[in-house]
Design a protein around this motif. Structure first.
Motif, PDB file in Angstrom:
ATOM      1  N   LEU A  88       0.836  -1.200   0.000  1.00 27.30           N
ATOM      2  CA  LEU A  88       0.000   0.000   0.000  1.00 27.30           C
ATOM      3  C   LEU A  88       0.873   1.252   0.000  1.00 27.30           C
ATOM      4  O   LEU A  88       0.561   2.238  -0.682  1.00 27.30           O
ATOM      5  N   ALA A  91       2.053   1.876  -3.462  1.00 26.27           N
ATOM      6  CA  ALA A  91       0.967   2.370  -4.307  1.00 26.27           C
ATOM      7  C   ALA A  91       0.694   3.850  -4.039  1.00 26.27           C
ATOM      8  O   ALA A  91       0.481   4.629  -4.970  1.00 26.27           O
ATOM      9  N   LEU A 110      -6.063   6.671  -3.396  1.00 24.82           N
ATOM     10  CA  LEU A 110      -5.481   5.855  -2.329  1.00 24.82           C
ATOM     11  C   LEU A 110      -5.021   6.725  -1.165  1.00 24.82           C
ATOM     12  O   LEU A 110      -5.177   6.358   0.005  1.00 24.82           O
ATOM     13  N   ARG A 228     -13.276 -11.050  -6.255  1.00 28.53           N
ATOM     14  CA  ARG A 228     -12.693 -11.237  -7.591  1.00 28.53           C
ATOM     15  C   ARG A 228     -13.608 -12.027  -8.521  1.00 28.53           C
ATOM     16  O   ARG A 228     -13.157 -12.756  -9.411  1.00 28.53           O
ATOM     17  N   ALA A 269     -11.767   1.160  -8.779  1.00 26.20           N
ATOM     18  CA  ALA A 269     -10.537   0.370  -8.788  1.00 26.20           C
ATOM     19  C   ALA A 269      -9.670   0.702  -7.586  1.00 26.20           C
ATOM     20  O   ALA A 269      -9.094  -0.202  -6.946  1.00 26.20           O
ATOM     21  N   ALA A 270      -9.580   1.988  -7.238  1.00 26.41           N
ATOM     22  CA  ALA A 270      -8.761   2.389  -6.093  1.00 26.41           C
ATOM     23  C   ALA A 270      -9.305   1.810  -4.798  1.00 26.41           C
ATOM     24  O   ALA A 270      -8.548   1.305  -3.969  1.00 26.41           O
ATOM     25  N   THR A 272     -11.148  -0.865  -4.421  1.00 31.36           N
ATOM     26  CA  THR A 272     -10.962  -2.322  -4.429  1.00 31.36           C
ATOM     27  C   THR A 272      -9.512  -2.683  -4.128  1.00 31.36           C
ATOM     28  O   THR A 272      -9.239  -3.577  -3.320  1.00 31.36           O
ATOM     29  N   LEU A 273      -8.578  -1.990  -4.779  1.00 33.21           N
ATOM     30  CA  LEU A 273      -7.159  -2.235  -4.529  1.00 33.21           C
ATOM     31  C   LEU A 273      -6.817  -1.947  -3.073  1.00 33.21           C
ATOM     32  O   LEU A 273      -6.088  -2.716  -2.428  1.00 33.21           O
ATOM     33  N   HIS A 276      -8.015  -4.754  -0.867  1.00 32.70           N
ATOM     34  CA  HIS A 276      -7.185  -5.944  -1.043  1.00 32.70           C
ATOM     35  C   HIS A 276      -5.822  -5.779  -0.367  1.00 32.70           C
ATOM     36  O   HIS A 276      -5.353  -6.685   0.334  1.00 32.70           O
ATOM     37  N   LEU A 277      -5.188  -4.635  -0.564  1.00 31.24           N
ATOM     38  CA  LEU A 277      -3.866  -4.419   0.019  1.00 31.24           C
ATOM     39  C   LEU A 277      -3.919  -4.353   1.543  1.00 31.24           C
ATOM     40  O   LEU A 277      -2.962  -4.735   2.213  1.00 31.24           O
ATOM     41  N   LEU A 289       5.714  -4.815  -7.817  1.00 36.53           N
ATOM     42  CA  LEU A 289       4.777  -3.797  -8.263  1.00 36.53           C
ATOM     43  C   LEU A 289       5.283  -3.091  -9.506  1.00 36.53           C
ATOM     44  O   LEU A 289       4.519  -2.695 -10.368  1.00 36.53           O
TER      45      LEU A 289
END
Length: 291
Positions: A88, A91, A110, A228, A269-270, A272-273, A276-277, A289
């Motif tokens: 994270l 990112a 993020l 997913r 997308a942000a 969700t990422l 997950h992270l 990465l």
């Protein structure tokens, strides 16, 4: 001005007309100008001249930190910007490193989510986050159906029914849809099942999940992403199904439609990422990465 605005929060702990805790703060030792965090409709998003050259991460006692020219980033409430995983941190650092001549804070989703998790401006605990997420079932996008026109009725059935069927099979529950303005009748067992499942996530992951839910207006689509089962592109398309149907029949403002679509994809997308992270226990090396 910025400090004074702390006194104007509403009952939910947010500022009037504000995008959720969007404004990153300055690093320790950086310029002293405070940045407005309120983003009003139809006004240009907040930007400022880039004031740093290099971005790096380092590991501290509380986790991973972001450094801008060796100065540590802090949150809007002046807390040390510290995240729980190396992945994270990389990112977030990438968001800052990708800025050009000006810093476009509205593109740094993020960073926004980390500020929200660290400062918790609404002062909610885990139970409250879960309760808010489950409440979305009562107004879930895929559970509200139209009665006409026939083509749209069939489109919703063909596209949304498989998602409901997946959720029922995945979580061993019964859900439904409704054409009534009152919405579907969600069984108590269904709410209890989702409550139990969401309790397995930590506070940070729940913040990411809530961010996705508010973008898609759907807990079911959000859980499909976290599991997913569907892609971000698919989730966004399903969340905008009626709008896309209307556009096909009546047309659209070309640039506005495309912009809204890409923005929604980026935010989804942000979120969700982020979730997950924040759920991963292992660290990820820089090269993974980068590749």
């Amino acid at each position: 001005w910025w400090k004074g605005s702390l006194k104007t929060r509403d009952a939910q702990g947010r500022y009037p007309n504000e995008a959720p805790w969007q404004c990153p703060t300055l690093p320790v030792g950086g310029p002293s100008l405070w940045l407005p965090c309120m983003v009003r409709a139809y006004t240009p998003p907040t930007e400022r001249k880039k004031f740093y050259q290099n971005v790096s991460i380092s590991q501290g006692e509380g986790g991973f930190e972001i450094n801008l020219d060796n100065r540590k980033l802090k949150t809007p409430q002046a807390k040390l910007f510290t995240v729980p995983s190396e992945a994270l941190a990389i990112a977030v650092a990438t968001e800052w490193d990708s800025q050009q001549d000006t810093i476009k804070f509205y593109t740094m989703h993020l960073t926004t989510l980390c500020n929200t998790a660290l400062d918790n401006p609404s002062q909610r605990n885990k139970e409250q986050l879960i309760r808010a997420a489950v409440k979305f079932l009562e107004t879930d996008t895929v559970c509200y159906r139209v009665e006409e026109p026939t083509a749209l009725v069939e489109l919703q059935k063909n596209e949304w029914d498989p998602m409901i069927e997946w959720a029922e099979k995945r979580y061993h529950l019964m859900n439904g849809s409704s054409t009534s303005i009152m919405g579907p009748n969600i069984p108590a067992r269904t709410k209890d099942t989702f409550t139990s499942h969401l309790a397995s996530y930590n506070m940070w992951a729940l913040q990411g999940n809530e961010y996705v839910i508010t973008q898609l207006k759907s807990l079911i689509l959000s859980m499909g992403l976290l599991d997913r089962h569907i892609t971000v592109e698919k989730a966004v398309l399903l969340s905008r199904l009626e709008e896309e149907y209307q556009i096909q029949h009546w047309g659209s403002v070309e640039w506005a439609h495309d912009y809204d679509m890409y923005e929604l994809r980026a935010r989804t997308a942000a979120g969700t990422l982020f979730a997950h992270l924040c759920s991963e226990s292992s660290t990820v090396k820089h090269k993974l990465l980068q590749d």
